[in-house]
Design a protein around this motif. Structure first.
Motif, PDB file in Angstrom:
ATOM      1  N   LEU A  24     -11.572  19.347  -2.025  1.00 46.62           N
ATOM      2  CA  LEU A  24     -11.914  20.019  -0.776  1.00 46.62           C
ATOM      3  C   LEU A  24     -13.032  21.014  -1.034  1.00 46.62           C
ATOM      4  O   LEU A  24     -12.942  21.820  -1.966  1.00 46.62           O
ATOM      5  N   ARG A  25     -14.082  20.946  -0.228  1.00 46.56           N
ATOM      6  CA  ARG A  25     -15.145  21.953  -0.239  1.00 46.56           C
ATOM      7  C   ARG A  25     -15.202  22.527   1.160  1.00 46.56           C
ATOM      8  O   ARG A  25     -15.405  21.796   2.121  1.00 46.56           O
ATOM      9  N   ALA A  26     -15.026  23.836   1.251  1.00 45.48           N
ATOM     10  CA  ALA A  26     -15.013  24.478   2.565  1.00 45.48           C
ATOM     11  C   ALA A  26     -15.879  25.723   2.546  1.00 45.48           C
ATOM     12  O   ALA A  26     -16.021  26.395   1.522  1.00 45.48           O
ATOM     13  N   ASN A  27     -16.422  26.040   3.705  1.00 44.47           N
ATOM     14  CA  ASN A  27     -17.214  27.245   3.878  1.00 44.47           C
ATOM     15  C   ASN A  27     -16.258  28.437   3.847  1.00 44.47           C
ATOM     16  O   ASN A  27     -15.375  28.552   4.682  1.00 44.47           O
ATOM     17  N   GLY A  28     -16.442  29.320   2.872  1.00 41.30           N
ATOM     18  CA  GLY A  28     -15.585  30.486   2.730  1.00 41.30           C
ATOM     19  C   GLY A  28     -16.154  31.738   3.371  1.00 41.30           C
ATOM     20  O   GLY A  28     -15.595  32.816   3.238  1.00 41.30           O
ATOM     21  N   ARG A  30     -19.712  34.274   4.233  1.00 42.74           N
ATOM     22  CA  ARG A  30     -20.636  35.051   3.414  1.00 42.74           C
ATOM     23  C   ARG A  30     -21.244  34.246   2.271  1.00 42.74           C
ATOM     24  O   ARG A  30     -21.263  34.672   1.120  1.00 42.74           O
ATOM     25  N   ARG A  31     -21.719  33.070   2.625  1.00 47.87           N
ATOM     26  CA  ARG A  31     -22.390  32.170   1.678  1.00 47.87           C
ATOM     27  C   ARG A  31     -21.520  31.755   0.503  1.00 47.87           C
ATOM     28  O   ARG A  31     -22.021  31.439  -0.576  1.00 47.87           O
ATOM     29  N   LYS A  32     -20.219  31.759   0.675  1.00 51.81           N
ATOM     30  CA  LYS A  32     -19.309  31.310  -0.372  1.00 51.81           C
ATOM     31  C   LYS A  32     -18.798  29.928  -0.018  1.00 51.81           C
ATOM     32  O   LYS A  32     -18.515  29.639   1.136  1.00 51.81           O
ATOM     33  N   THR A  33     -18.680  29.095  -1.016  1.00 53.52           N
ATOM     34  CA  THR A  33     -18.085  27.778  -0.837  1.00 53.52           C
ATOM     35  C   THR A  33     -16.825  27.720  -1.678  1.00 53.52           C
ATOM     36  O   THR A  33     -16.857  28.006  -2.877  1.00 53.52           O
ATOM     37  N   ILE A  34     -15.731  27.364  -1.045  1.00 51.74           N
ATOM     38  CA  ILE A  34     -14.446  27.232  -1.730  1.00 51.74           C
ATOM     39  C   ILE A  34     -14.298  25.778  -2.154  1.00 51.74           C
ATOM     40  O   ILE A  34     -14.502  24.875  -1.344  1.00 51.74           O
ATOM     41  N   GLU A  35     -13.961  25.556  -3.409  1.00 53.42           N
ATOM     42  CA  GLU A  35     -13.733  24.200  -3.903  1.00 53.42           C
ATOM     43  C   GLU A  35     -12.369  24.156  -4.571  1.00 53.42           C
ATOM     44  O   GLU A  35     -12.119  24.894  -5.524  1.00 53.42           O
ATOM     45  N   ARG A  36     -11.498  23.313  -4.042  1.00 53.75           N
ATOM     46  CA  ARG A  36     -10.131  23.193  -4.562  1.00 53.75           C
ATOM     47  C   ARG A  36      -9.713  21.738  -4.560  1.00 53.75           C
ATOM     48  O   ARG A  36     -10.274  20.919  -3.835  1.00 53.75           O
ATOM     49  N   THR A  37      -8.689  21.431  -5.346  1.00 52.15           N
ATOM     50  CA  THR A  37      -8.107  20.092  -5.319  1.00 52.15           C
ATOM     51  C   THR A  37      -6.699  20.181  -4.761  1.00 52.15           C
ATOM     52  O   THR A  37      -6.059  21.233  -4.819  1.00 52.15           O
ATOM     53  N   ALA A  66     -12.748  18.346  13.641  1.00 54.13           N
ATOM     54  CA  ALA A  66     -14.071  18.853  14.016  1.00 54.13           C
ATOM     55  C   ALA A  66     -14.733  19.558  12.828  1.00 54.13           C
ATOM     56  O   ALA A  66     -15.961  19.571  12.719  1.00 54.13           O
ATOM     57  N   ASP A  67     -13.937  20.134  11.918  1.00 49.21           N
ATOM     58  CA  ASP A  67     -14.499  20.775  10.724  1.00 49.21           C
ATOM     59  C   ASP A  67     -15.230  19.758   9.847  1.00 49.21           C
ATOM     60  O   ASP A  67     -16.241  20.081   9.228  1.00 49.21           O
ATOM     61  N   ILE A  68     -14.728  18.531   9.800  1.00 49.83           N
ATOM     62  CA  ILE A  68     -15.406  17.473   9.047  1.00 49.83           C
ATOM     63  C   ILE A  68     -16.647  17.019   9.807  1.00 49.83           C
ATOM     64  O   ILE A  68     -17.716  16.849   9.230  1.00 49.83           O
TER      65      ILE A  68
END
Length: 94
Positions: A24-28, A30-37, A66-68
């Motif tokens: 999963l890559r999501a907009n966190g 403040r220009r942060k990207t969260i990447e988790r499995t 809609a997020d996708i």
């Protein structure tokens, strides 16, 4: 394709991957990207739930289809032969 049809197509794509490992890559913000499995746990009419892999505990997150569609969230299905991105256009792949 209307937005409603696009969202239904994304849901159908995700339905095929319930129970599979997901990156999963999501907009966190403040220009942060969260990447988790995690594991795609369930799909519902408006949202899907991912059970995240965490040290010593599990956490669940949910996102809307809609997020996708808006690319706020990217999902990659982890398979033996590599990763497959879940998108609107992959609906008819094997």
């Amino acid at each position: 394709m209307t937005a409603k049809n696009a969202l239904n197509e994304i849901k159908r794509n995700l339905d095929r991957h319930v129970g599979e490992k997901i990156l999963l890559r999501a907009n966190g913000g403040r220009r942060k990207t969260i990447e988790r499995t995690g594991v795609l746990e369930e799909t519902y009419p408006s949202v899907f739930v991912i059970k995240l892999d965490q040290e010593n505990s599990f956490k669940r997150v949910s996102y809307s289809y809609a997020d996708i569609l808006t690319e706020t969230v990217e999902l990659m299905v982890c398979k033996d032969e590599g990763q497959v991105r879940v998108t609107l256009s992959q609906g008819h792949d094997a």
